[in-house]
Motif scaffolding. Structure first.
Motif, PDB file in Angstrom:
ATOM      1  N   PRO A  78       4.280  -3.140 -12.078  1.00  0.00           N
ATOM      2  CA  PRO A  78       3.441  -4.024 -11.246  1.00  0.00           C
ATOM      3  C   PRO A  78       3.696  -3.847  -9.749  1.00  0.00           C
ATOM      4  O   PRO A  78       2.749  -3.782  -8.965  1.00  0.00           O
ATOM      5  N   ALA A  79       4.954  -3.735  -9.362  1.00  0.00           N
ATOM      6  CA  ALA A  79       5.267  -3.535  -7.945  1.00  0.00           C
ATOM      7  C   ALA A  79       4.767  -2.171  -7.472  1.00  0.00           C
ATOM      8  O   ALA A  79       4.264  -2.045  -6.347  1.00  0.00           O
TER       9      ALA A  79
ATOM     10  N   VAL B  29       2.182  -0.451  -8.672  1.00  0.00           N
ATOM     11  CA  VAL B  29       0.718  -0.489  -8.579  1.00  0.00           C
ATOM     12  C   VAL B  29       0.283  -1.227  -7.312  1.00  0.00           C
ATOM     13  O   VAL B  29      -0.610  -0.773  -6.590  1.00  0.00           O
ATOM     14  N   LEU B  30       0.928  -2.351  -7.029  1.00  0.00           N
ATOM     15  CA  LEU B  30       0.596  -3.081  -5.811  1.00  0.00           C
ATOM     16  C   LEU B  30       0.922  -2.261  -4.569  1.00  0.00           C
ATOM     17  O   LEU B  30       0.187  -2.308  -3.578  1.00  0.00           O
ATOM     18  N   LEU B  31       2.006  -1.495  -4.606  1.00  0.00           N
ATOM     19  CA  LEU B  31       2.345  -0.615  -3.481  1.00  0.00           C
ATOM     20  C   LEU B  31       1.241   0.411  -3.256  1.00  0.00           C
ATOM     21  O   LEU B  31       0.805   0.625  -2.123  1.00  0.00           O
ATOM     22  N   ILE B  32       0.758   1.015  -4.314  1.00  0.00           N
ATOM     23  CA  ILE B  32      -0.312   2.012  -4.201  1.00  0.00           C
ATOM     24  C   ILE B  32      -1.584   1.372  -3.635  1.00  0.00           C
ATOM     25  O   ILE B  32      -2.240   1.934  -2.750  1.00  0.00           O
ATOM     26  N   LEU B  33      -1.917   0.181  -4.119  1.00  0.00           N
ATOM     27  CA  LEU B  33      -3.123  -0.501  -3.630  1.00  0.00           C
ATOM     28  C   LEU B  33      -3.004  -0.876  -2.153  1.00  0.00           C
ATOM     29  O   LEU B  33      -3.967  -0.734  -1.393  1.00  0.00           O
ATOM     30  N   VAL B  34      -1.832  -1.330  -1.745  1.00  0.00           N
ATOM     31  CA  VAL B  34      -1.652  -1.728  -0.348  1.00  0.00           C
ATOM     32  C   VAL B  34      -1.639  -0.504   0.560  1.00  0.00           C
ATOM     33  O   VAL B  34      -2.154  -0.550   1.678  1.00  0.00           O
ATOM     34  N   VAL B  35      -1.087   0.607   0.098  1.00  0.00           N
ATOM     35  CA  VAL B  35      -1.134   1.839   0.895  1.00  0.00           C
ATOM     36  C   VAL B  35      -2.589   2.281   1.069  1.00  0.00           C
ATOM     37  O   VAL B  35      -2.989   2.696   2.162  1.00  0.00           O
ATOM     38  N   ALA B  36      -3.387   2.152   0.016  1.00  0.00           N
ATOM     39  CA  ALA B  36      -4.821   2.493   0.129  1.00  0.00           C
ATOM     40  C   ALA B  36      -5.509   1.556   1.102  1.00  0.00           C
ATOM     41  O   ALA B  36      -6.320   2.012   1.939  1.00  0.00           O
ATOM     42  N   LEU B  37      -5.197   0.273   1.040  1.00  0.00           N
ATOM     43  CA  LEU B  37      -5.774  -0.684   1.975  1.00  0.00           C
ATOM     44  C   LEU B  37      -5.368  -0.371   3.407  1.00  0.00           C
ATOM     45  O   LEU B  37      -6.185  -0.430   4.321  1.00  0.00           O
ATOM     46  N   LEU B  38      -4.115  -0.015   3.601  1.00  0.00           N
ATOM     47  CA  LEU B  38      -3.651   0.354   4.941  1.00  0.00           C
ATOM     48  C   LEU B  38      -4.370   1.596   5.435  1.00  0.00           C
ATOM     49  O   LEU B  38      -4.751   1.681   6.612  1.00  0.00           O
ATOM     50  N   ALA B  39      -4.608   2.551   4.567  1.00  0.00           N
ATOM     51  CA  ALA B  39      -5.326   3.762   4.973  1.00  0.00           C
ATOM     52  C   ALA B  39      -6.773   3.440   5.384  1.00  0.00           C
ATOM     53  O   ALA B  39      -7.300   4.035   6.310  1.00  0.00           O
ATOM     54  N   ILE B  40      -7.363   2.477   4.708  1.00  0.00           N
ATOM     55  CA  ILE B  40      -8.735   2.087   5.032  1.00  0.00           C
ATOM     56  C   ILE B  40      -8.803   1.345   6.361  1.00  0.00           C
ATOM     57  O   ILE B  40      -9.688   1.578   7.177  1.00  0.00           O
TER      58      ILE B  40
END
Length: 65
Positions: free
Chosen positions: A46-47, A49-60
């Motif tokens: 879970p941590a 997956v959330l890290l990957i999602l937040v990195v994608a959000l930061l890239a956006i």
């Protein structure tokens, strides 16, 4: 604070970037803690997956993106 930054970041994009950067630090610490404690993958996932999602959000939301 990070979640608030993401919400307010809808109207003020720099706050979304700061909130996402803060969440990256938090989630990276969570993943490293799980790995250091030798938790099962089901505890670490879970941590991670959330890290990957937040990195994608930061890239956006990053101004240079």
């Amino acid at each position: 604070m990070a979640a608030l930054g993401l919400i307010v970041g809808i109207w003020v994009p720099v706050l979304a970037t700061l909130g996402a950067a803060l969440l990256v630090c938090i989630m990276l610490g969570a993943v490293l803690t799980h790995v250091r404690l030798k938790d099962a993958i089901s505890g670490t996932a879970p941590a991670a997956v959330l890290l990957i999602l937040v990195v994608a959000l930061l890239a956006i939301h990053h101004p240079l993106a």
